[in-house]
Every structure is written in C-alpha cells, then in structure tokens.
Design a protein around this motif. Structure first.
Motif: not given
Length: 160
Positions: A128-132, A141-144
C-alpha cells in the motif's frame, strides 16, 4: 464543490481467469470498504474544475495497471497507467501468504493464524505504501484506499 472519493469500481473481468471463494470474498470486501470510505483525488486540473466523485475501472495489461477515471455521470476524465514491475514481488508474496492464511484458518491454532495474519498485513501495508508512492503527484490517496486498491490489483493478477 470538491468530492475527492470513489463511488464505483469496476474490474476488467477479462483479465481474471479464476477466483476461489476466498478471493471472491476479499474482492467483495475490498470494493465495499473502498466505496464506504476512501480518499481519491487526481491531481490534474480539468477545465471545468471537476473534483469528484469518481467512478474508476481497473485493468491490467502487459504489466501495466490502467486506472480509467470517470465523472459520476460516466463521462471519461482520464486514464492513468502505472507500470507494475515494482509490484511483482509484493503481489507474489501476498498470494503466497494469503494461501498460507487460508490454510491456517482451516487447520491451525489461533496463535498460528495470528502469526500468519500479521505477516499478511505487513506485506499488504508495504505494498500500500509503495502504491501511494507510485501515485504521488498523479493521484492523491490515503493509506486505507491504497490497501484496498492493492487488494484489487492482486485480484486482477489471478491466472488460475
């Protein structure tokens, strides 16, 4: 008035050859949770100042993720294409740990299930962090939201 959120998600079913009941449940939950609460704000200004809500369609083709972004009335705004090379390892690891998690749910002790689940959440969080990071400057985008989108990216990679 700005409404930076996703109100509908469509996955390109042509790219999904097979889904187990477990994966289908993950897909349903990810889409439900994503629509219930998300932050999704494309950073490109549009002439009419449109700023949401959005309908998105996700596709994976030739190692790239396509995010088709539409207005609430279904008119197309833009399509963002993201190379998925840096996601190969997290996707592979996520599939492996999910297989272990589903097996553990059926046969393991609560402590074993918790251990596998912690590992699964760790991989999911890193992806998710990589996508952000990869969307930075293009789509905020936010983390969720990133976590749920990563789940859907994984679903699009299932080949049977």
């Amino acid at each position: 008035m700005a409404d930076p959120r996703i109100i509908d998600v469509v996955l390109d079913e042509r790219t999904i050859l097979w889904r187990s009941a477990d994966i289908e449940q993950e897909r349903r939950i990810a889409i439900f949770d994503l629509i219930e609460g998300n932050h999704f704000a494309p950073q490109r200004d549009h002439a009419d100042k449109y700023a949401g809500p959005y309908k998105i369609a996700l596709t994976v083709e030739e190692g790239r993720l396509g995010i088709a972004i539409n207005r609430a009335d279904d008119t197309h705004l833009e399509t963002y294409v993201l190379g998925l090379g840096r996601f190969r390892r997290p996707i592979k690891d996520y599939f492996a740990i999910c297989d272990s998690y589903y097996a553990a749910i059926r046969n393991a002790t609560p402590a074993q299930i918790e251990t596998v689940d912690m590992a699964r959440r760790g991989i999911h969080n890193e992806a998710a962090e990589l996508l952000k990071d990869r969307l930075e400057g293009k789509i905020e985008i936010d983390f969720d939201t990133a976590r749920r989108l990563f789940t859907l990216i994984c679903v699009l990679h299932i080949k049977g």
